[in-house]
Structure formats: structure tokens, C-alpha cells
Design an enzyme around this catalytic site. Structure first.
Site, PDB file in Angstrom:
ATOM      1  N   ASP A 139      -7.737 -33.167 -43.135  1.00 15.83           N
ATOM      2  CA  ASP A 139      -7.113 -32.447 -44.266  1.00 15.83           C
ATOM      3  C   ASP A 139      -6.411 -33.418 -45.223  1.00 15.83           C
ATOM      4  OD1 ASP A 139      -7.826 -30.252 -42.813  1.00 15.83           O
ATOM      5  OD2 ASP A 139      -5.808 -29.505 -42.455  1.00 15.83           O
ATOM      6  N   CYS A 254      -6.641 -12.316 -37.603  1.00 15.92           N
ATOM      7  CA  CYS A 254      -8.111 -12.201 -37.713  1.00 15.92           C
ATOM      8  C   CYS A 254      -8.805 -12.961 -36.592  1.00 15.92           C
ATOM      9  CB  CYS A 254      -8.615 -12.636 -39.092  1.00 15.92           C
ATOM     10  SG  CYS A 254      -8.058 -14.230 -39.680  1.00 15.92           S
TER      11      CYS A 254
HETATM   12  C1  B12 Z   1      -7.136 -24.329 -48.115  1.00 18.44           C
HETATM   13  C2  B12 Z   1      -7.147 -24.036 -46.639  1.00 18.44           C
HETATM   14  C3  B12 Z   1      -6.531 -22.874 -46.220  1.00 18.44           C
HETATM   15  C4  B12 Z   1      -6.078 -21.778 -47.185  1.00 18.44           C
HETATM   16  C5  B12 Z   1      -7.319 -20.975 -47.638  1.00 18.44           C
HETATM   17  C6  B12 Z   1      -8.173 -20.518 -46.440  1.00 18.44           C
HETATM   18  C7  B12 Z   1      -9.616 -20.234 -46.720  1.00 18.44           C
HETATM   19  N1  B12 Z   1     -10.215 -19.532 -45.792  1.00 18.44           N
HETATM   20  O1  B12 Z   1     -10.196 -20.658 -47.733  1.00 18.44           O
HETATM   21  C8  B12 Z   1      -5.066 -20.974 -46.299  1.00 18.44           C
HETATM   22  C9  B12 Z   1      -3.661 -21.518 -46.520  1.00 18.44           C
HETATM   23  C10 B12 Z   1      -5.035 -19.459 -46.545  1.00 18.44           C
HETATM   24  C11 B12 Z   1      -5.556 -21.351 -44.904  1.00 18.44           C
HETATM   25  C12 B12 Z   1      -5.316 -20.578 -43.790  1.00 18.44           C
HETATM   26  C13 B12 Z   1      -5.755 -20.906 -42.520  1.00 18.44           C
HETATM   27  N2  B12 Z   1      -6.291 -22.085 -42.135  1.00 18.44           N
HETATM   28 CO1  B12 Z   1      -6.872 -23.470 -43.367  1.00 18.44          CO
HETATM   29  N3  B12 Z   1      -7.649 -24.799 -44.443  1.00 18.44           N
HETATM   30  C14 B12 Z   1      -7.755 -24.937 -45.719  1.00 18.44           C
HETATM   31  C15 B12 Z   1      -8.568 -26.200 -46.047  1.00 18.44           C
HETATM   32  C16 B12 Z   1      -7.588 -27.319 -46.412  1.00 18.44           C
HETATM   33  C17 B12 Z   1      -9.624 -25.998 -47.153  1.00 18.44           C
HETATM   34  C18 B12 Z   1     -10.470 -24.715 -46.984  1.00 18.44           C
HETATM   35  C19 B12 Z   1     -11.286 -24.420 -48.214  1.00 18.44           C
HETATM   36  O2  B12 Z   1     -11.922 -25.313 -48.772  1.00 18.44           O
HETATM   37  N4  B12 Z   1     -11.249 -23.159 -48.672  1.00 18.44           N
HETATM   38  C20 B12 Z   1     -11.994 -22.748 -49.813  1.00 18.44           C
HETATM   39  C21 B12 Z   1     -13.077 -21.741 -49.356  1.00 18.44           C
HETATM   40  C22 B12 Z   1     -13.969 -21.218 -50.489  1.00 18.44           C
HETATM   41  O3  B12 Z   1     -13.893 -22.506 -48.541  1.00 18.44           O
HETATM   42  P1  B12 Z   1     -14.503 -21.922 -47.220  1.00 18.44           P
HETATM   43  O4  B12 Z   1     -13.750 -20.852 -46.615  1.00 18.44           O
HETATM   44  O5  B12 Z   1     -14.921 -23.097 -46.415  1.00 18.44           O
HETATM   45  O6  B12 Z   1     -15.707 -21.237 -47.979  1.00 18.44           O
HETATM   46  C23 B12 Z   1     -17.000 -21.527 -47.741  1.00 18.44           C
HETATM   47  C24 B12 Z   1     -17.625 -20.225 -47.498  1.00 18.44           C
HETATM   48  O7  B12 Z   1     -17.125 -19.312 -48.434  1.00 18.44           O
HETATM   49  C25 B12 Z   1     -19.018 -20.614 -47.648  1.00 18.44           C
HETATM   50  N5  B12 Z   1     -19.749 -19.447 -48.048  1.00 18.44           N
HETATM   51  C26 B12 Z   1     -19.782 -18.846 -49.216  1.00 18.44           C
HETATM   52  N6  B12 Z   1     -20.565 -17.812 -49.187  1.00 18.44           N
HETATM   53  C27 B12 Z   1     -21.064 -17.745 -47.927  1.00 18.44           C
HETATM   54  C28 B12 Z   1     -21.924 -16.846 -47.333  1.00 18.44           C
HETATM   55  C29 B12 Z   1     -22.265 -17.021 -45.997  1.00 18.44           C
HETATM   56  C30 B12 Z   1     -23.201 -16.063 -45.383  1.00 18.44           C
HETATM   57  C31 B12 Z   1     -21.736 -18.115 -45.271  1.00 18.44           C
HETATM   58  C32 B12 Z   1     -22.100 -18.327 -43.845  1.00 18.44           C
HETATM   59  C33 B12 Z   1     -20.855 -18.991 -45.882  1.00 18.44           C
HETATM   60  C34 B12 Z   1     -20.544 -18.790 -47.198  1.00 18.44           C
HETATM   61  O8  B12 Z   1     -19.086 -21.696 -48.554  1.00 18.44           O
HETATM   62  C35 B12 Z   1     -17.764 -22.058 -48.910  1.00 18.44           C
HETATM   63  C36 B12 Z   1     -17.629 -23.519 -49.148  1.00 18.44           C
HETATM   64  O9  B12 Z   1     -17.795 -24.267 -47.944  1.00 18.44           O
HETATM   65  C37 B12 Z   1      -9.285 -26.474 -44.675  1.00 18.44           C
HETATM   66  C38 B12 Z   1      -9.542 -27.938 -44.337  1.00 18.44           C
HETATM   67  C39 B12 Z   1     -10.719 -28.498 -45.121  1.00 18.44           C
HETATM   68  N7  B12 Z   1     -10.518 -29.632 -45.712  1.00 18.44           N
HETATM   69  O10 B12 Z   1     -11.773 -27.886 -45.177  1.00 18.44           O
HETATM   70  C40 B12 Z   1      -8.323 -25.815 -43.663  1.00 18.44           C
HETATM   71  C41 B12 Z   1      -8.957 -25.105 -42.478  1.00 18.44           C
HETATM   72  C42 B12 Z   1     -10.066 -24.225 -43.005  1.00 18.44           C
HETATM   73  N8  B12 Z   1      -7.900 -24.241 -42.013  1.00 18.44           N
HETATM   74  C43 B12 Z   1      -7.872 -24.078 -40.732  1.00 18.44           C
HETATM   75  C44 B12 Z   1      -6.999 -23.180 -40.054  1.00 18.44           C
HETATM   76  C45 B12 Z   1      -6.843 -23.384 -38.549  1.00 18.44           C
HETATM   77  C46 B12 Z   1      -6.341 -22.158 -40.762  1.00 18.44           C
HETATM   78  C47 B12 Z   1      -5.622 -20.934 -40.162  1.00 18.44           C
HETATM   79  C48 B12 Z   1      -6.313 -20.358 -38.930  1.00 18.44           C
HETATM   80  C49 B12 Z   1      -4.143 -21.312 -39.826  1.00 18.44           C
HETATM   81  C50 B12 Z   1      -3.299 -20.131 -39.353  1.00 18.44           C
HETATM   82  N9  B12 Z   1      -3.462 -19.691 -38.121  1.00 18.44           N
HETATM   83  O11 B12 Z   1      -2.484 -19.632 -40.073  1.00 18.44           O
HETATM   84  C51 B12 Z   1      -5.655 -19.958 -41.367  1.00 18.44           C
HETATM   85  C52 B12 Z   1      -6.913 -19.076 -41.327  1.00 18.44           C
HETATM   86  C53 B12 Z   1      -6.993 -18.073 -42.443  1.00 18.44           C
HETATM   87  C54 B12 Z   1      -8.442 -17.697 -42.704  1.00 18.44           C
HETATM   88  N10 B12 Z   1      -8.857 -16.517 -42.276  1.00 18.44           N
HETATM   89  O12 B12 Z   1      -9.197 -18.510 -43.287  1.00 18.44           O
HETATM   90  C55 B12 Z   1      -8.966 -24.885 -40.047  1.00 18.44           C
HETATM   91  C56 B12 Z   1     -10.096 -23.928 -39.632  1.00 18.44           C
HETATM   92  C57 B12 Z   1     -10.811 -24.343 -38.370  1.00 18.44           C
HETATM   93  C58 B12 Z   1     -11.999 -23.443 -38.116  1.00 18.44           C
HETATM   94  N11 B12 Z   1     -12.279 -23.205 -36.850  1.00 18.44           N
HETATM   95  O13 B12 Z   1     -12.666 -22.982 -39.007  1.00 18.44           O
HETATM   96  C59 B12 Z   1      -9.347 -25.926 -41.188  1.00 18.44           C
HETATM   97  C60 B12 Z   1     -10.820 -26.340 -41.232  1.00 18.44           C
HETATM   98  C61 B12 Z   1      -8.427 -27.158 -40.988  1.00 18.44           C
HETATM   99  C62 B12 Z   1      -8.923 -28.145 -39.926  1.00 18.44           C
HETATM  100  N12 B12 Z   1      -8.914 -29.434 -40.267  1.00 18.44           N
HETATM  101  O14 B12 Z   1      -9.307 -27.806 -38.831  1.00 18.44           O
HETATM  102  N13 B12 Z   1      -6.267 -22.516 -44.925  1.00 18.44           N
HETATM  103  S1  SF4 Z   2     -14.084 -10.455 -35.792  1.00 21.17           S
HETATM  104 FE1  SF4 Z   2     -16.268  -9.933 -35.836  1.00 21.17          FE
HETATM  105  S2  SF4 Z   2     -16.824 -10.117 -38.025  1.00 21.17           S
HETATM  106 FE2  SF4 Z   2     -14.887 -11.182 -37.744  1.00 21.17          FE
HETATM  107  S3  SF4 Z   2     -15.479 -13.298 -37.408  1.00 21.17           S
HETATM  108 FE3  SF4 Z   2     -15.258 -12.349 -35.361  1.00 21.17          FE
HETATM  109  S4  SF4 Z   2     -17.331 -11.619 -34.866  1.00 21.17           S
HETATM  110 FE4  SF4 Z   2     -17.332 -12.071 -37.046  1.00 21.17          FE
HETATM  111  S1  SF4 Z   3      -5.542 -11.718 -40.767  1.00 23.47           S
HETATM  112 FE1  SF4 Z   3      -5.601 -11.741 -42.990  1.00 23.47          FE
HETATM  113  S2  SF4 Z   3      -3.566 -12.461 -43.532  1.00 23.47           S
HETATM  114 FE2  SF4 Z   3      -3.889 -13.086 -41.403  1.00 23.47          FE
HETATM  115  S3  SF4 Z   3      -4.804 -15.165 -41.543  1.00 23.47           S
HETATM  116 FE3  SF4 Z   3      -6.480 -13.682 -41.389  1.00 23.47          FE
HETATM  117  S4  SF4 Z   3      -7.022 -13.400 -43.563  1.00 23.47           S
HETATM  118 FE4  SF4 Z   3      -4.963 -14.252 -43.583  1.00 23.47          FE
END
Ligand code: B12
Ligand code: SF4
Ligand code: SF4
Length: 322
Positions: A139, A254
Site C-alpha cells: 500500500d 461484508c
Molecule cells: C482505497 C482502499 C480502500 C478504500 C476503498 C475500498 C475499495 N473496495 O475500493 C476503503 C477505505 C473503503 C477500504 C476499505 C477496506 N480495505 Co482497503 N484498500 C484500498 C487500496 C489502497 C486501493 C483499492 C482500490 O484501488 N480501490 C479502487 C477500486 C475501483 O478498485 P477495486 O475494488 O480493486 O476495483 C476493481 C474492481 O472494481 C474490478 N472490477 C470492475 N468491474 C469488475 C467486474 C468484475 C466481474 C470483476 C471480477 C472485477 C471488476 O476492477 C477494479 C480495478 O482493479 C487497497 C490496496 C491496493 N493498493 O490495492 C486496499 C485493500 C483493497 N484493502 C484491503 C482491506 C483489508 C480493506 C478492508 C477489509 C479493511 C477493513 N476491515 O475495514 C476494507 C474492505 C471494504 C471493502 N468491502 O472493500 C485489502 C484487501 C485484501 C483482499 N483480500 O482483497 C487491500 C488489498 C490492502 C492490502 N494490501 O492487502 N480500502
Molecule cells: S458474501 Fe456472497 S456475494 Fe458476497 S463476496 Fe461472499 S460469496 Fe460473494
Molecule cells: S459492510 Fe459495507 S460499510 Fe462495512 S466494509 Fe463492507 S462495504 Fe464497507
């Protein structure tokens, strides 16, 4: 030819074994071309997410898009991208703690733990490959960690947007080591999508932050964003506060409802992740009355230190009032 195959096979397992020795549960070696391809594919939905403003005030995500698309820009002459995953699962302690804190923050700061392990692996590789240079990233630089982890075959992207592996669920941290020498790459592998018709995470999210169609999260509506990343607002928005359900740092709802995290989990072997740091065993009153000096000292090894005392106190007060 036979000799070459044997040598390649040896190199393949030798590199992997170095990372496994550091405790990583999953390791994949990608060429920079593979990593760039994966990052560029993922940058299209990422750009859409940014255009929609779903990154809230995390401007560092939008500012760094060109670097995210191209890992080659992060280190001169990068040739290899090693992707690793480390399991952090541990069960809830009994009695259940008063303060609801996301599992990832129960022990020592994972950024430091993974970086230390990546550096140790690099030192070991350097003994076999003189002149090898590397850059560990957790990160700490703009890398598409999730997209690389999917391409590495670690798992699939669940509807809640976290990567789920069939053997560890979603309780995995990811890290990356860039190397300036070529190593035999692993093939890009696709894990099938095992979400099926399940929508448990979408329904359980108390703030409707998950879009199951794009498999992404709107940070504006996510408790994890508000309680970890947002340090500027003096109070949490009403729509967040009234759905806080006691969470004061991060949110695991979640992930906790996901059937892939529901079965008997492999517990982490990483002792520094165990719930021994005790920072969140302070009572809410103690944290509300804590001064900056005590906070800096008490939280020195915790990932919550970056969020700061004022935001943590805001989260605790908000949880108590809702
Ligand atoms: C910014 C960030 C956040 C933000 C935004 C989260 C988000 N989901 O985007 C916030 C602060 C909310 C957050 C929260 C959390 N985070 Co965070 N976060 C990051 C960070 C720094 C960047 C993520 C990012 O680029 N987001 C932007 C979105 C658009 O990207 P994305 O979700 O990857 O989206 C992809 C998909 O949308 C995909 N996509 C689009 N369309 C489709 C369609 C299909 C069918 C598929 C398959 C994919 C797909 O392509 C996109 C680009 O890759 C990463 C570390 C990193 N450098 O990657 C950690 C990271 C994602 N976080 C992590 C964690 C642990 C968390 C939390 C669980 C912490 C917690 N318990 O509170 C929560 C989970 C919330 C959640 N449900 O996502 C871990 C996840 C590990 C894993 N197993 O996936 C990471 C990877 C950090 C790490 N080094 O391990 N996080
Ligand atoms: S709760 Fe169900 S829909 Fe959500 S990530 Fe897990 S398997 Fe997929
Ligand atoms: S349950 Fe909703 S509010 Fe909580 S980490 Fe997942 S997406 Fe964010």
C-alpha cells in the site's frame, strides 16, 4: 534442452520457497509485461470508479493513476513483480471486545510486517543473485494489488470487492516485491467466480456501499472509509453514524457474512497479527481521555496510529451515541 527445463524448474521453486519461508501463504512470480497487462485492464473500471467520485477525498488514488497502470514506472529497470499474500484470520476473542475493530488492525501494523518479510526475502535472493535490486510495496506505492492478486491466481474478486481465495477466504493481505532481474514467470491463472447467486454481503452492508454489478464499493457510503481514512470531518455523516453498529475502526461486516469466510478457517501463523497489541482493550473512556503523547506511544505499532487520536475519538463518541 532437458538441462534448461530442470534449471528453470529449480529456479521457479527456489524463488517461491524463499517467500514461503518468510511465512507468505501465496506467492506468484509475474513478468513486468504480465503485471502491466493486468494493471492496464484493471485501470478501466478504476477510472470509471474515480470518475464517479467513489474514492471520496482519497485524492492519492486519482493522482497516481498513470503509475498504477504501469508498474515499470515505480523502479528503474523492473523486470519481475512478485505478488504475495499473507493470511490474517483469527477468531473473535471471548468475551467479545467492547470496541468493534476490524480484524486487520488487531495486531501489529500489517504494512510493516509484510514489508519486513519482503525485505528479508529480497536479502535472501540477493545472496544467490548478486547485484539484484528490489523494492517492496505494501500500500506504500500506487500498485493494483487486487488485480495482480487475481492474475496471480490467488482468488476471485467477490461482490464486496475483496479478493477471496478458496482456501483462506478473504482474510488475506497482499504485498508486492519489484525486482530488476528476470525470473521465470508463473502463468496468469483465473480462479472461477464462486460468488454465484449469493448476495449476503450486499444485503448485510448497513450503508448500501456495495455495487454487486461493478464489484466495487462507494467509499462515501463505507464505514471502513469513514472510520479509517477520513480524518478531516469533525463528525460522521448522519447516514453513516446511525448505521455504525459499534464499529470504531474499520468494518468487517461484508467479510463476516461471506460463506467463504464462514467455514472453519485456517488461523494465521503470523504471531505479530495476534490480538496481543492490546491497544483496543483500552476502555472507550480511557481512549476518550487519552492525550496525544500517550496515544503516540500506545499506538506506535498499530495501523490505527495513522488515523490519529482525534478521528478515533470521533468514531468512539459517534458509536456510543448511535
Ligand atoms: C482505497 C482502499 C480502500 C478504500 C476503498 C475500498 C475499495 N473496495 O475500493 C476503503 C477505505 C473503503 C477500504 C476499505 C477496506 N480495505 Co482497503 N484498500 C484500498 C487500496 C489502497 C486501493 C483499492 C482500490 O484501488 N480501490 C479502487 C477500486 C475501483 O478498485 P477495486 O475494488 O480493486 O476495483 C476493481 C474492481 O472494481 C474490478 N472490477 C470492475 N468491474 C469488475 C467486474 C468484475 C466481474 C470483476 C471480477 C472485477 C471488476 O476492477 C477494479 C480495478 O482493479 C487497497 C490496496 C491496493 N493498493 O490495492 C486496499 C485493500 C483493497 N484493502 C484491503 C482491506 C483489508 C480493506 C478492508 C477489509 C479493511 C477493513 N476491515 O475495514 C476494507 C474492505 C471494504 C471493502 N468491502 O472493500 C485489502 C484487501 C485484501 C483482499 N483480500 O482483497 C487491500 C488489498 C490492502 C492490502 N494490501 O492487502 N480500502
Ligand atoms: S458474501 Fe456472497 S456475494 Fe458476497 S463476496 Fe461472499 S460469496 Fe460473494
Ligand atoms: S459492510 Fe459495507 S460499510 Fe462495512 S466494509 Fe463492507 S462495504 Fe464497507
Amino acid at each position: 534442452m532437458r538441462r534448461l527445463i530442470v534449471l528453470c524448474a529449480f529456479r521457479y521453486s527456489f524463488v517461491h520457497s524463499i517467500f514461503h519461508q518468510q511465512g507468505f501463504n501465496k506467492v506468484a512470480v509475474l513478468s513486468v509485461a504480465q503485471a502491466t497487462q493486468l494493471s492496464q485492464q484493471a485501470s478501466i473500471p478504476l477510472q470509471q470508479w474515480l470518475n464517479n467520485g467513489h474514492h471520496a477525498d482519497m485524492d492519492w488514488l486519482s493522482n497516481s493513476l498513470p503509475l498504477r497502470q504501469n508498474p515499470a514506472l515505480l523502479m528503474p529497470n523492473v523486470q519481475t513483480v512478485v505478488v504475495v499474500a499473507l493470511n490474517y484470520y483469527q477468531p473473535l476473542p471471548s468475551p467479545t471486545p467492547v470496541l468493534r475493530v476490524a480484524r486487520y488492525a488487531w495486531g501489529y501494523d500489517y504494512h510493516k510486517v509484510l514489508k519486513r518479510k519482503l525485505k528479508a526475502a529480497l536479502r535472501q535472493l540477493q545472496t544467490q543473485h548478486p547485484g539484484l535490486q528490489g523494492r517492496p510495496l505494501v500500500d506504500s506505492a500506487p500498485v493494483m494489488e487486487k488485480a495482480l492478486a487475481v492474475g496471480a491466481g490467488f482468488g476471485w474478486q467477490g461482490k464486496h470487492s475483496n479478493i477471496i481465495s478458496p482456501d483462506y477466504g478473504s482474510w488475506l493481505f497482499f504485498g508486492v516485491l519489484l525486482l530488476d532481474q528476470p525470473f521465470t514467470p508463473d502463468p496468469i491463472t483465473v480462479t472461477p467466480d464462486y460468488c454465484g447467486r449469493c448476495t449476503r454481503c450486499v444485503t448485510a452492508c448497513p450503508t448500501q456501499a456495495i455495487d454487486p454489478h461493478t464489484r466495487s464499493v462507494n467509499s462515501h457510503q463505507c464505514l471502513a472509509y469513514w472510520t479509517i481514512e477520513n480524518t478531516t470531518e469533525p463528525t460522521l455523516p448522519q447516514s453513516i453514524a446511525e448505521n455504525q453498529q459499534g464499529w470504531v475502526f474499520g468494518c468487517d461486516i461484508c467479510q463476516e457474512v461471506c460463506p467463504w469466510n464462514d467455514k472453519k478457517q485456517n488461523e494465521t501463523q503470523e504471531v505479530s497479527f495476534l490480538n496481543t497489541l492490546d491497544v483496543f482493550k483500552n476502555t472507550p473512556e480511557a481512549l476518550l481521555n487519552m492525550n496525544e503523547a500517550t496515544f503516540s506511544h500506545t499506538f506506535q505499532h498499530s495501523s490505527a496510529k495513522r488515523t490519529g487520536l482525534a478521528a478515533l475519538q470521533r468514531n468512539i463518541l459517534s458509536a456510543a451515541n448511535n
